[in-house]
Design an enzyme around this catalytic site. Structure first.
Site, mmCIF file in Angstrom:
data_model
loop_
_atom_site.group_PDB
_atom_site.id
_atom_site.type_symbol
_atom_site.label_atom_id
_atom_site.label_comp_id
_atom_site.label_asym_id
_atom_site.label_seq_id
_atom_site.Cartn_x
_atom_site.Cartn_y
_atom_site.Cartn_z
ATOM 1 C CG ASP A 169 -2.534 25.585 -12.302
ATOM 2 O OD1 ASP A 169 -2.751 24.886 -11.306
ATOM 3 O OD2 ASP A 169 -2.675 26.819 -12.321
ATOM 4 N N GLY A 173 0.812 -1.206 0.000
ATOM 5 C CA GLY A 173 0.000 0.000 0.000
ATOM 6 C C GLY A 173 0.844 1.254 0.000
ATOM 7 C CB THR A 212 -2.200 2.854 3.759
ATOM 8 O OG1 THR A 212 -1.054 2.023 3.539
ATOM 9 C CG2 THR A 212 -2.382 3.772 2.563
ATOM 10 N N GLY A 213 -1.098 2.482 6.997
ATOM 11 C CA GLY A 213 -1.227 1.723 8.236
ATOM 12 C C GLY A 213 -0.761 0.283 8.145
ATOM 13 C CD GLU A 223 -5.479 30.374 -7.127
ATOM 14 O OE1 GLU A 223 -6.177 29.356 -7.244
ATOM 15 O OE2 GLU A 223 -4.258 30.374 -7.286
#
Length: 680
Positions: free
Chosen positions: A532, A233, A237-238, A456
């Site tokens: 961007d 993972g 994520t643990g 923005e």
């Protein structure tokens, strides 16, 4: 009684091993001491031979009579003769000694008949230096024993240093001793109740826990315990937390070691540590061995440069052998974690070693809500906190991000003098985690601030006018510590796991709309669109090379994904001509989306000016306030994810992707700008 006998036997073997190691060390030190003394004597003799020359005694007497001798030293067994300065001696073979040399000859009798009288007659200085007699025992101690003791001491000091660093040589200094930390029953302090948002992963591990508790009902039917499970993972994520929870639920010893802990500078040390780790685990089985970042030792083997001889590959080979060798009925489970499964050796992943591959993915909406509930159990929360809205706002975050968000919210509440965490603390902390805190000392010119505002709003307005775009959550032009001078935050209303071609093109139009607003209003281009452009180019290239959505190439995969759980990049697998054609197709898509975004902003120029003016005044507004302006409502009354709108209209700023240079940009006054000022 058997355990005590085994323990005594292990201690005896260990003491015998240490004693043998000490004998080997002493033997090596003795050999080196003798060799050192021999080399020292040999070098001294070689130096003496280079600066002296032997002559006959009769020749020495002739030199004295010819006044060629300046000094004579009577030593034991010979005479050392120093010639007068400036005289060169030539031997029978024609070799000449002209400087920095000493002649010597063997003594005749004691001194020879009348030698001292002859030396006095020719004015030759002579002497016999006094050499004190030393004890033979003292001579032996200084020559052999003292160097031997010093050498053994240096060896022991060196071994002690290596032992502290986890290394050593042979059986001394515990070279192959594993650095794994052993957690006994319940000492991990983690259970499945502490792991949220990973229900599928927990279900895959529950069976392993049940096997450790009740192996009989599985062996009765002939089932075998899985040898290992690979946790895969993204970072945060643990995976490590889940491994500890398995040990906590099973109530068995937990061995934890990092993959890099096996690798040392000495070849063979890693393999020795693997053997030691499995031997220690076998003594306390059933147990769990957890290897974190296994890709450090488990990378694919190859035949380049001869292959198979380096430390990492020997360690991997030993790990493969150990996983095949231990008895599965004893209950030894090997758990490993990595975020780079594509680089692991195929032999490591086959059934019989790591039988299960468990994906620990980013949590969905329900998983984020459960994770937030776990991390807020010990946090004092205010009544206005709505974790459902926080879970919705934190789309894409992993468990570590959510834990950090909750902690930052608690710290923020303390800074503001509150006794509990409220909704605004959680939202502001989430934005701090993903983008950093405000840079309150940054000075931006009014013209730059105006450009940032239009940039923005260009993103936000383009997103609002497209059907499949993600809704705008917040817009700000307040600088933040991670480089953003302004940002537009998009948060989805619902989670989507698939993206259509129109979704991708909509996202590209939204990304390039910031540059379009700069060109439309100020007739200029700034560096603020750099991020961007990078993201828009990546989306366009994925559309062409990976997703098969290009009209020119159709369903042809031109690239392969690499490091899926890290940066997520990919490499192009096609001919150079196809690569160039794909680049031209990407450019065509970007130009088409740029034109469509520019046309959309031209059609909504009035709203662009209104929203930009409101943002310029407030510096931070919400997506709801922007929609209120578009629909003709009062923007001051809109809330933000459960946070009521403050009376002054200001909202705590977050941060995201847009990075704009703070250098002043001289801009000519455009006709559109002049018309806007005239209307005001």
């Amino acid at each position: 009684m058997d355990d005590n006998q085994k323990r005594d036997q292990n201690n005896n073997n260990k003491n015998k091993k240490n004693f043998n190691g000490l004998l080997i060390l002493l033997a090596w030190a003795t050999v080196l001491t003798i060799a050192f003394n021999y080399l020292s004597a040999y070098s001294s003799e070689a130096a003496a031979v280079a600066t002296t020359h032997e002559i006959k005694y009769s020749e020495f007497l002739e030199l004295v009579e010819d006044d060629k001798v300046a000094e004579v030293v009577f030593t034991e067994g010979r005479l050392e003769i120093t010639p007068v300065e400036g005289w060169a001696y030539t031997d029978e073979e024609g070799n000449t000694y002209d400087k920095d040399f000493t002649l010597f000859t063997m003594q005749l009798g004691i001194y020879g008949a009348g030698l001292t009288d002859k030396l006095d007659e020719h004015g030759v200085n002579y002497t016999s230096p006094y050499v004190p007699q030393r004890s033979a025992l003292l001579e032996f101690m200084l020559t052999y024993v003292l160097p031997l003791v010093l050498m053994v001491g240096l060896f022991m000091l060196f071994m002690n240093m290596l032992t502290k660093r986890g290394g050593g040589l042979g059986g001394i200094g515990s070279v192959g001793k594993s650095n794994a930390k052993v957690y006994m029953e319940k000492s991990t302090g983690v259970s499945f109740a502490d792991v949220a948002g990973q229900d599928e992963a927990k279900e895959s591990l529950v069976e392993i826990i049940d096997f450790l508790h009740n192996p009989g009902k599985y062996t009765a039917i002939g089932a075998k315990l899985p040898r290992g499970a690979l946790l895969v993972g993204s970072p945060g994520t643990g995976k490590t937390l889940l491994a500890k929870a398995v040990a906590g639920e099973a109530g068995v010893p937990f061995f934890s070691i990092s993959g890099s802990g096996f690798v040392e500078m000495f070849v063979g040390v890693g393999a020795s540590r693997v053997r030691d780790l499995f031997q220690e685990a076998a003594k306390v089985a059933p147990c769990i061995i957890f290897i974190d970042e296994i890709d450090a030792i488990g990378k694919t083997r190859d035949s380049r440069f001869g292959g198979g001889n380096d430390e990492r590959e020997q360690t991997l080979n030993q790990l493969l052998a150990e996983m095949d060798g231990f008895d599965p009925t004893k209950g030894i489970i090997v758990l490993a974690a990595t975020n780079r499964p594509e680089v692991l050796d195929k032999a490591l992943l086959r059934p019989g070693r790591f039988d299960r591959r468990i994906t620990v993915d980013r949590p969905n909406l329900a998983g984020r809500l459960a994770t937030l509930q776990v991390h807020t159990k010990k946090i004092r929360m205010a009544e206005d906190v709505d974790l459902n809205k926080i879970a919705q706002a934190t789309a894409g975050c992993v468990g570590a991000d959510l834990a950090n968000t909750v902690n930052e919210a608690a710290l923020r509440a303390v800074r503001h003098g509150r006794q509990a965490v409220n909704q605004e603390d959680l939202l502001a902390s989430f934005e701090v985690v993903i983008a950093g805190a405000e840079k309150k000392g940054t000075v931006i010119t009014e013209q730059e601030k105006k450009i940032i505002a239009y940039h923005e709003v260009g993103h936000a307005l383009t997103a609002a006018k497209q059907k499949s775009a993600q809704p705008v959550s917040k817009i700000t032009i307040v600088p933040h510590t991670q480089g953003a001078l302004g940002y537009t935050l998009h948060l989805p209303e619902e989670e989507k796991f698939l993206m259509s071609k129109e979704d991708i093109l909509t996202e590209i139009r939204t990304l390039v709309a910031g540059r379009c607003a700069e060109e439309l209003v100020f007739d200029t281009q700034t560096s603020g669109a750099a991020n961007d452009i990078e993201r828009a180019t990546e989306l366009a290239r994925n559309l062409v090379a990976r997703f098969g959505m290009s009209e020119k190439f159709g369903m042809m995969a031109l690239g392969a994904v690499q490091s899926q759980y890290l940066e997520g990049g990919y490499s192009m697998n096609c001919a150079q001509e196809t690569f160039a054609a794909a680049d031209r197709e990407v450019v065509s898509i970007l130009q088409r989306c740029h034109g469509e975004a520019m046309e959309l902003l031209r059609e909504n120029r009035e709203m662009l000016d209104k929203i930009a003016a409101f943002l310029f005044e407030k510096e931070t507004i919400t997506g709801a306030q922007m929609m209120a302006i578009l629909e003709g409502r009062d923007p001051e009354r809109e809330e933000y994810y459960g946070v009521p709108a403050p009376r002054d209209g200001g909202v705590e700023p977050p941060a995201k992707h847009i990075s704009i240079s703070s250098e002043p940009i001289p801009l000519p006054e455009s006709p559109s700008d002049a018309e806007g000022e005239a209307q005001e």
